[in-house]
Design an enzyme around this catalytic site. Structure first.
Site, short mmCIF file in Angstrom:
data_model
loop_
_atom_site.label_atom_id
_atom_site.label_comp_id
_atom_site.label_asym_id
_atom_site.label_seq_id
_atom_site.Cartn_x
_atom_site.Cartn_y
_atom_site.Cartn_z
N SER A 195 -7.26 -88.19 67.65
CA SER A 195 -6.54 -86.96 67.30
C SER A 195 -5.16 -86.92 67.94
CB SER A 195 -7.33 -85.72 67.74
OG SER A 195 -8.49 -85.60 66.97
N GLN A 204 -12.66 -83.05 73.39
CA GLN A 204 -11.35 -82.94 72.75
C GLN A 204 -10.22 -83.50 73.61
OE1 GLN A 204 -11.08 -78.89 71.47
NE2 GLN A 204 -10.55 -79.46 69.39
N TYR A 263 -15.97 -85.89 59.64
CA TYR A 263 -15.27 -86.85 58.78
C TYR A 263 -15.71 -86.69 57.33
CZ TYR A 263 -13.83 -89.38 62.97
OH TYR A 263 -13.27 -89.71 64.17
N ASP A 272 -9.89 -87.18 73.13
CA ASP A 272 -9.89 -87.65 71.73
C ASP A 272 -8.55 -88.30 71.37
OD1 ASP A 272 -9.91 -87.94 68.99
OD2 ASP A 272 -10.65 -85.93 68.55
N ARG A 332 -16.39 -86.11 68.39
CA ARG A 332 -15.40 -85.07 68.10
C ARG A 332 -16.01 -83.71 68.37
NH1 ARG A 332 -11.43 -87.42 63.66
NH2 ARG A 332 -9.93 -86.89 65.23
P1 NAD Z 1 -9.43 -89.08 59.03
O1 NAD Z 1 -8.20 -89.65 59.66
O2 NAD Z 1 -10.67 -89.90 59.02
O3 NAD Z 1 -9.08 -88.65 57.53
C1 NAD Z 1 -7.95 -87.86 57.24
C2 NAD Z 1 -8.31 -86.86 56.16
O4 NAD Z 1 -8.49 -87.54 54.92
C3 NAD Z 1 -9.58 -86.07 56.41
O5 NAD Z 1 -9.29 -84.69 56.42
C4 NAD Z 1 -10.48 -86.44 55.23
O6 NAD Z 1 -11.26 -85.36 54.79
C5 NAD Z 1 -9.46 -86.82 54.19
N1 NAD Z 1 -9.96 -87.63 53.08
C6 NAD Z 1 -10.90 -88.60 53.02
N2 NAD Z 1 -11.06 -89.06 51.76
C7 NAD Z 1 -10.16 -88.37 50.99
C8 NAD Z 1 -9.83 -88.41 49.62
N3 NAD Z 1 -10.44 -89.20 48.76
N4 NAD Z 1 -8.86 -87.56 49.19
C9 NAD Z 1 -8.21 -86.71 50.03
N5 NAD Z 1 -8.50 -86.66 51.34
C10 NAD Z 1 -9.46 -87.46 51.82
O7 NAD Z 1 -9.84 -87.70 59.69
P2 NAD Z 1 -9.31 -87.00 61.02
O8 NAD Z 1 -8.00 -86.41 60.78
O9 NAD Z 1 -9.42 -87.96 62.16
O10 NAD Z 1 -10.39 -85.88 61.27
C11 NAD Z 1 -11.03 -85.21 60.23
C12 NAD Z 1 -11.65 -83.91 60.75
O11 NAD Z 1 -12.46 -84.12 61.91
C13 NAD Z 1 -10.68 -82.86 61.21
O12 NAD Z 1 -10.01 -82.19 60.21
C14 NAD Z 1 -11.64 -81.95 61.97
O13 NAD Z 1 -12.34 -81.13 61.10
C15 NAD Z 1 -12.55 -82.92 62.61
N6 NAD Z 1 -12.15 -83.07 64.02
C16 NAD Z 1 -12.87 -82.38 64.95
C17 NAD Z 1 -12.49 -82.47 66.29
C18 NAD Z 1 -13.25 -81.73 67.34
O14 NAD Z 1 -14.06 -80.91 67.03
N7 NAD Z 1 -13.04 -82.05 68.59
C19 NAD Z 1 -11.42 -83.27 66.69
C20 NAD Z 1 -10.72 -83.95 65.70
C21 NAD Z 1 -11.10 -83.84 64.37
#
Ligand code: NAD
Length: 389
Positions: free
Chosen positions: A145, A139, A240, A142, A134
């Site tokens: 996402s 991106q 994550y 990805d 990520r």
């Molecule tokens: P995910 O689908 O694994 O999880 C969804 C959300 O659930 C996350 O925000 C996580 O913090 C939250 N979560 C986990 N346990 C929890 C709990 N007990 N209570 C409440 N929330 C909880 O995550 P995702 O959406 O695939 O991605 C997470 C993060 O990764 C993004 O917000 C971003 O910061 C990062 N990301 C970066 C890039 C990049 O830089 N290219 C791309 C995509 C995502």
């Protein structure tokens, strides 16, 4: 280079890994593209559109046997992987983890293990889009996402359709309707899109995540952030969330119970990468919600955030709360989901394309390839810590 895209055989899968637009792009690189008849049917891309872009139709077995590159959404079965040419590349959601298991422990004998063995024995380069790093550079590739973003949108649209009241506030001579209250738990990619969509529809949105930066993003979209003191939480180097301790989870559940009880819609998106999802809404909280409330659990497939969710189904509890557990909600918008997914795959190929030799350029030290490639030349080459259990 010959590329083949077979039909998806998984029940209820409507997406496709190739679209007419991506055929055009790949043909522009000099790749010959072949499809199985009916490839994009469920996403409303008839065969003629693929053929008009220069793709050819071919039988499934012949396509798999002759291809240098196979695009898929869901993983191929192990016997079909074995049909592929040695050295060919298979790219898609290869589901390398075993999170479907109740206890989340690495199992001995599963379809995932059989697929991995087949890729090793057949000398396939297995590229798992789930493992794409990520980073800014990756991106455009990805797929987690691109699909989560659409799933977050669909979650809200589904909830709005099922809910017994409207989302926006309305002040009319016949009376004033208060806005729907939506609570989004987990503010990653899907959660942020759910917040944005619910706000656009006029709902009053509250959000919770274990990561402070996610709460700040929720606030920037106009949601109210629920802040719970859980002590140390944090995230991995890939962004994550780190898994909470049982004590922290207990604090979270207690603190958010009241918000759930007062919400018309609760949308849960909290997943843990490669692991079973945390249980965040227990049956007593569901029981405290009003008749007709809606819960959408995007983590249903990996164990669920909500007690009582059934993966792939909508269930109505004794007190009239509807829990929606449909897996892969992006399948409700298959045209856009396929478009995004096909872009992710073709961007990956284009990124590593060597124009001089008209071939895919491998580089063992490239961070994107180090992240996403599982198997190559009969060896398991991925060093992600999740595989070291
Ligand atoms: P995910 O689908 O694994 O999880 C969804 C959300 O659930 C996350 O925000 C996580 O913090 C939250 N979560 C986990 N346990 C929890 C709990 N007990 N209570 C409440 N929330 C909880 O995550 P995702 O959406 O695939 O991605 C997470 C993060 O990764 C993004 O917000 C971003 O910061 C990062 N990301 C970066 C890039 C990049 O830089 N290219 C791309 C995509 C995502």
């Amino acid at each position: 280079m010959l590329l083949f895209a077979p039909n998806e055989l998984v029940n209820l899968e409507c997406r496709t890994a190739l679209t007419p637009a991506s055929v055009r792009k790949l043909k522009g690189l000099g790749i010959e593209v072949r499809i199985e008849a009916g490839l994009g049917g469920a996403a409303d891309f008839p065969d003629e559109l693929f053929l008009a872009e220069g793709a050819e139709k071919i039988g499934r077995d012949e396509g798999l046997k002759s291809a240098d590159l196979v695009f898929c959404v869901n993983p191929l079965a192990s016997d079909e992987i074995r049909m592929m040419k040695r050295g060919a590349m298979l790219i898609g959601f290869l589901e390398p983890f075993h999170v479907h298991l109740e206890d989340g422990e690495a199992p001995v004998d599963t379809p995932a293990k059989a697929r991995m063995d087949a890729m090793l024995e057949a000398g396939i380069t297995g590229v798992s889009v789930e493992m794409m790093p990520r980073t800014t550079l990756a991106q455009k590739m990805d797929a987690i996402s691109s699909q989560a973003n659409l799933a977050g949108y669909v979650a809200v649209v589904l909830a709005a359709e099922r809910l017994n009241k409207i989302f926006p506030m309305m002040m009319t001579p016949s009376g004033t309707i208060s806005p729907a209250k939506v609570f989004v738990i987990g503010v990653g990619v899907a959660g942020l899109q759910a917040i944005a969509t619910a706000k656009r529809l006029g709902a009053r949105v509250t959000a919770f995540d274990t990561r402070e930066e996610a709460l700040e993003q929720a606030e920037s979209l106009g949601a109210k952030a629920l802040r719970i003191d859980l002590g140390e939480t944090g995230s991995t180097d890939q962004g994550y969330a780190k898994e909470l301790t049982p004590e922290q989870l207990e604090i979270q559940r207690a603190a958010q119970g009241k918000v759930c009880a007062e919400s018309d819609v609760v949308i849960c998106t909290a997943k843990l990468f490669g692991r079973k999802a945390p249980l965040l809404v227990k049956a007593d909280v569901v029981a405290s919600m009003a008749h007709g409330s809606i819960i959408v659990d995007l983590a249903a497939e990996t164990g669920g955030n909500v007690e009582g969710v059934v993966a792939g189904k909508e269930v109505v509890t004794g007190n009239g709360v509807r829990i929606i557990g449909h897996a892969k909600l992006e399948n409700f918008v298959p045209r856009d989901a396929s478009g995004m997914f096909a872009n992710n795959l073709s961007n990956f190929i284009e990124h590593f394309w060597d124009k001089e030799t008209s071939s895919f350029k491998h580089d063992d030290e490239d961070p994107i390839l180090k992240g996403a490639v599982l198997t190559r030349d009969g060896k398991f080459v991925n060093e992600h810590p999740a595989f070291k259990k």
